[in-house]
Motif scaffolding. Sequence first.
Motif, mmCIF file in Angstrom:
data_model
loop_
_atom_site.group_PDB
_atom_site.id
_atom_site.type_symbol
_atom_site.label_atom_id
_atom_site.label_comp_id
_atom_site.label_asym_id
_atom_site.label_seq_id
_atom_site.Cartn_x
_atom_site.Cartn_y
_atom_site.Cartn_z
ATOM 1 N N LYS A 16 0.820 -1.227 0.000
ATOM 2 C CA LYS A 16 0.000 0.000 0.000
ATOM 3 C C LYS A 16 0.847 1.268 0.000
ATOM 4 O O LYS A 16 0.470 2.290 0.536
ATOM 5 C CB LYS A 16 -0.962 0.019 1.209
ATOM 6 C CG LYS A 16 -1.676 -1.295 1.499
ATOM 7 C CD LYS A 16 -2.922 -1.468 0.654
ATOM 8 C CE LYS A 16 -3.739 -2.696 1.015
ATOM 9 N NZ LYS A 16 -3.194 -3.969 0.517
ATOM 10 N N PRO A 75 -5.411 -15.374 -7.451
ATOM 11 C CA PRO A 75 -6.336 -14.350 -6.951
ATOM 12 C C PRO A 75 -7.517 -14.955 -6.203
ATOM 13 O O PRO A 75 -7.955 -16.059 -6.512
ATOM 14 C CB PRO A 75 -6.809 -13.642 -8.223
ATOM 15 C CG PRO A 75 -5.758 -13.909 -9.227
ATOM 16 C CD PRO A 75 -5.235 -15.268 -8.909
ATOM 17 N N ASN A 76 -8.028 -14.199 -5.238
ATOM 18 C CA ASN A 76 -9.189 -14.653 -4.473
ATOM 19 C C ASN A 76 -10.494 -14.372 -5.191
ATOM 20 O O ASN A 76 -11.537 -14.864 -4.787
ATOM 21 C CB ASN A 76 -9.210 -13.978 -3.102
ATOM 22 C CG ASN A 76 -8.080 -14.468 -2.231
ATOM 23 O OD1 ASN A 76 -7.676 -15.623 -2.328
ATOM 24 N ND2 ASN A 76 -7.540 -13.592 -1.410
ATOM 25 N N CYS A 77 -10.448 -13.546 -6.232
ATOM 26 C CA CYS A 77 -11.672 -13.298 -6.988
ATOM 27 C C CYS A 77 -11.497 -13.838 -8.403
ATOM 28 O O CYS A 77 -10.394 -14.192 -8.810
ATOM 29 C CB CYS A 77 -12.010 -11.814 -7.001
ATOM 30 S SG CYS A 77 -10.857 -10.846 -7.946
ATOM 31 N N ASP A 78 -12.588 -13.901 -9.109
ATOM 32 C CA ASP A 78 -12.595 -14.419 -10.462
ATOM 33 C C ASP A 78 -11.872 -13.448 -11.391
ATOM 34 O O ASP A 78 -12.167 -12.271 -11.392
ATOM 35 C CB ASP A 78 -14.069 -14.536 -10.883
ATOM 36 C CG ASP A 78 -14.270 -15.657 -11.875
ATOM 37 O OD1 ASP A 78 -13.279 -16.352 -12.178
ATOM 38 O OD2 ASP A 78 -15.402 -15.837 -12.332
ATOM 39 N N ASP A 83 -8.810 -17.420 -15.498
ATOM 40 C CA ASP A 83 -8.589 -17.915 -14.141
ATOM 41 C C ASP A 83 -8.064 -19.342 -14.188
ATOM 42 O O ASP A 83 -8.799 -20.295 -13.926
ATOM 43 C CB ASP A 83 -9.916 -17.845 -13.371
ATOM 44 C CG ASP A 83 -9.681 -17.589 -11.890
ATOM 45 O OD1 ASP A 83 -8.517 -17.382 -11.520
ATOM 46 O OD2 ASP A 83 -10.645 -17.606 -11.125
ATOM 47 N N ASP A 87 0.272 -28.404 -8.670
ATOM 48 C CA ASP A 87 0.444 -28.620 -7.229
ATOM 49 C C ASP A 87 0.410 -27.312 -6.441
ATOM 50 O O ASP A 87 -0.132 -27.252 -5.341
ATOM 51 C CB ASP A 87 1.781 -29.331 -6.958
ATOM 52 C CG ASP A 87 1.711 -30.789 -7.334
ATOM 53 O OD1 ASP A 87 0.578 -31.289 -7.526
ATOM 54 O OD2 ASP A 87 2.767 -31.427 -7.457
ATOM 55 N N THR A 101 -0.879 -24.247 -7.327
ATOM 56 C CA THR A 101 -1.986 -23.300 -7.444
ATOM 57 C C THR A 101 -3.328 -23.872 -7.012
ATOM 58 O O THR A 101 -4.180 -23.147 -6.512
ATOM 59 C CB THR A 101 -2.174 -22.826 -8.900
ATOM 60 O OG1 THR A 101 -2.515 -23.946 -9.703
ATOM 61 C CG2 THR A 101 -0.934 -22.163 -9.425
ATOM 62 N N GLY A 102 -3.553 -25.163 -7.272
ATOM 63 C CA GLY A 102 -4.863 -25.731 -7.008
ATOM 64 C C GLY A 102 -5.887 -25.366 -8.072
ATOM 65 O O GLY A 102 -7.073 -25.665 -7.940
ATOM 66 N N TYR A 103 -5.441 -24.724 -9.143
ATOM 67 C CA TYR A 103 -6.358 -24.404 -10.248
ATOM 68 C C TYR A 103 -6.903 -25.695 -10.848
ATOM 69 O O TYR A 103 -6.197 -26.702 -10.910
ATOM 70 C CB TYR A 103 -5.615 -23.640 -11.346
ATOM 71 C CG TYR A 103 -5.627 -22.140 -11.184
ATOM 72 C CD1 TYR A 103 -6.826 -21.453 -11.072
ATOM 73 C CD2 TYR A 103 -4.448 -21.404 -11.179
ATOM 74 C CE1 TYR A 103 -6.844 -20.071 -10.943
ATOM 75 C CE2 TYR A 103 -4.455 -20.028 -11.050
ATOM 76 C CZ TYR A 103 -5.655 -19.368 -10.933
ATOM 77 O OH TYR A 103 -5.676 -18.007 -10.810
ATOM 78 N N ASP A 104 -8.153 -25.645 -11.334
ATOM 79 C CA ASP A 104 -8.681 -26.855 -11.964
ATOM 80 C C ASP A 104 -8.590 -26.798 -13.481
ATOM 81 O O ASP A 104 -9.183 -27.589 -14.181
ATOM 82 C CB ASP A 104 -10.107 -27.164 -11.486
ATOM 83 C CG ASP A 104 -11.013 -25.963 -11.616
ATOM 84 O OD1 ASP A 104 -10.631 -25.019 -12.320
ATOM 85 O OD2 ASP A 104 -12.092 -25.972 -11.008
ATOM 86 N N ARG A 132 -5.273 -35.203 -10.791
ATOM 87 C CA ARG A 132 -5.597 -34.037 -9.956
ATOM 88 C C ARG A 132 -6.926 -33.411 -10.348
ATOM 89 O O ARG A 132 -7.240 -32.306 -9.904
ATOM 90 C CB ARG A 132 -4.490 -32.990 -10.076
ATOM 91 C CG ARG A 132 -3.160 -33.447 -9.513
ATOM 92 C CD ARG A 132 -2.055 -32.500 -9.956
ATOM 93 N NE ARG A 132 -0.790 -32.794 -9.329
ATOM 94 C CZ ARG A 132 0.047 -33.744 -9.738
ATOM 95 N NH1 ARG A 132 -0.253 -34.495 -10.769
ATOM 96 N NH2 ARG A 132 1.195 -33.943 -9.115
ATOM 97 N N LYS A 133 -7.657 -34.063 -11.223
ATOM 98 C CA LYS A 133 -8.937 -33.524 -11.725
ATOM 99 C C LYS A 133 -8.755 -32.118 -12.294
ATOM 100 O O LYS A 133 -9.497 -31.200 -11.999
ATOM 101 C CB LYS A 133 -9.981 -33.507 -10.597
ATOM 102 C CG LYS A 133 -10.329 -34.886 -10.056
ATOM 103 C CD LYS A 133 -11.737 -35.248 -10.431
ATOM 104 C CE LYS A 133 -12.210 -36.622 -10.022
ATOM 105 N NZ LYS A 133 -11.352 -37.531 -9.322
ATOM 106 N N VAL A 134 -7.715 -31.981 -13.111
ATOM 107 C CA VAL A 134 -7.454 -30.703 -13.767
ATOM 108 C C VAL A 134 -7.755 -30.846 -15.250
ATOM 109 O O VAL A 134 -7.404 -31.847 -15.868
ATOM 110 C CB VAL A 134 -5.976 -30.274 -13.567
ATOM 111 C CG1 VAL A 134 -5.639 -29.051 -14.406
ATOM 112 C CG2 VAL A 134 -5.696 -29.991 -12.092
#
Lengths: 214, 557
Positions: B71, B204-207, B211, B254, B256-259, B288-290
């Motif tokens: 900031k 990111p926590n948002c879409d 993504d 591994d 990111t956990g992105y699908d 990993r179901k990606v």
Amino acid sequence: MIIVRHAKDGDMKYVSHKDTLRVLQRALKRAKIDVAYSQGFVPHMLTYTTTPLPLGVASNAEYFAVECKGVDEKSFLQAFTAAVPHGLRGDWSVEVAKNPNLAYIVIASRYFISAEGDLERVKEILSSQEYVIQVTKKGETVSKDVRKLIYDLEVVEGGIVAILATGNDNLRVDCFVDSLNERYGLGICRDDVTRVEQLVQGKDGLISVKEFLS
Amino acid sequence: MPDMDKPCKHRTCLCFSDKYEVGMSNIGVRILYHMLNDMEGFICERSFAPDLDMAQELRRRGQRLFSIETKRDIVDFDLIGFSVQFELQYTNIPYMFELAGIPLYAKDRPEDFPPVVAGGPCAVNPMPFAPFFDAVLIGDGEITFKQINELHLKCKEQGLSKSEFLRLATEIDGVYVPSIGNRTKRAVVQDLDEAYFPTSILVPNCDIVHDRSTIELFRGCANGCRFCQACFFYRPIRERKPDTLVRYATQLMDNTGYDELSLCSLSTSDYSHLKEIVDGIKEQADARKVKLALPSLRLDSFEAEIYEETSGSSLTFAPEAGTQRLRNVINKNIGEQDIYNSIKGAMEHGVKNVKLYFMIGLPTETDEDLQGIVDIVYLVKDLHRRYGKSKLINIIVSTAVFIPKPLTPFQWERQISVEEMKHKQDFLKEKLRIKNVKYSWHGAESSVIEALLARGDETLAPVIEEAYEQGAVFDSWSEHFHYEYWLKAIEKCNIDVEEFVGEQSEDKDFCWDIVDNGVTKAYLLAERHKSRQGVTTPNCIGKCNGCGASKLGRCFR
């Protein structure tokens, strides 16, 4: 199934329910937890949450239920907390044999509303027959008597503790706070509110989900 | 999140001239951000163009635009970097500068003000925005961004002034300093396989727009479509090794956990070991179901097997032009038979949605070529009727207006007028009133501005400034684009639009010629002449066509 209790505070309280769910599911993948998937055409993770928090409201007690195998409650909690953003850290977990359907059985939440001013007056709500507030539903503002959805109000140091209906009969804490501001001239903001606990019906009144599952 | 508390000698703010959702999807910004943070002594933070309500709030509070991580005010950084991705983002430069408290023109900023440097794909012709910046980085940022940061730290430690720093910066390949006006050579990573690539990235926590995690298979493109700037700007063609890519893919999944994982490049089907890496990655991804995404699969090398394994029930094709004659002109090397086979193959695989992308306003285009677009739509419907596995077929036809861009064989071409654009769009609107067919088109007016800014010189800088003063901002978001702001600015600055968007003389010296891009002007000109004869140039995977890019680095190493 493992149920974890986690926080939603700091910057994370500004992340919407849907986005939070995605953050949690990605964290499960990073944590290498073997989560079960639905068997449909587009499989999705079998995870469950309770009633969403309004954006900006913090929580000490969100419950996240995960259908998974090969992990016990302790290591789950550890892996979970290591994988999520700090604002979603877990503090307790339990393994249950059957999905308790938390979204259905949670009927109330206890909130701490940080506020200043003459708060004692607020307690008059409990002795009145009705309490009409403005709620917005599908873009339309309507008046609604929510007296029955206010279970308890208590004035404590630094604010108000309120127990409000959650779930099928629901009183959104942000709408409630807006009504307090209007009626009593308070300047409470959504991010002055924290959900302290979620409550279910016990034998002798409301008990916390944690107590219920322990 | 990279460590923001590590010992730090030099702090850079990397700014992106569009919203967070767009900027966080950009793989270039992702690479540079993590690269700098992985360098000892350097910290890189980010800032994006805030939405209008946020800007209003900042102004109301008298607060300056700040970085996301700590900031800090942007002006309090050692170095400020701006990624400029698209011509219609140019008004976001004065927008962000104003919010950050940066005087717009470099010449108006005092000597002790941190240097502000620009980079990104628009650096191919930096002239319209060059006066706003102290330096422009042209080419692969893995080199220029690293070197400019290192140099600036050195200058800071030695107590050198900004002008001394800028003078030294001209010695780096790919650094153009407007106040000096030096010629330079586009920076090129020699061995892409050895180049930095982040596998532990911010999620990111948002879409956001894209993504998912992304690996870049190779840089450059062998096809040489004559309208395509990226093709020539990113040459020479450099590939990453298959096992490197599989390793990156596994690490990204591994970490990111992105699908979803995207195998990205300008033309993914041209990657020499595509089958090998898809097989290698697929195994890891399934476990990993990606889901794998393969964008930019070209029509002529449509591989049904890969397609079936990785894709859902929709198919995106970009024939770009409706007739074979016009496809030859633009060197989109796919034949009618290729189109037929690809669509037939897709139908047999049960595809339900077909998206078709075309350009209108290409050189030599006539109504006959537009009719060709309509014919392809009927072909899809016909093949669906005969071979389709799905009950219904939805076809979406999209047309963009051709923009003659610098560093392409079409850099001399004229852009068609707004009236012609409207005629062509109306023609298609009328003819594409077909059941289950949707037609969408890009704005005509915004295409004029895009062409103007793409080919403009530094006389356009005051136009950008004035358009912003009039109210133009986020021009690439159609709901924010207002042609009249630009018209007023153009009039006020006394600019002849036709001078830039009209046909250019072949012996003209372009303002972007100060950058040696490898690809020679003679090659581009020869390509232009071939296009007029309808002669195609084969893709250069098998045999080099001698475009000149290999001067900057070897292709296919």
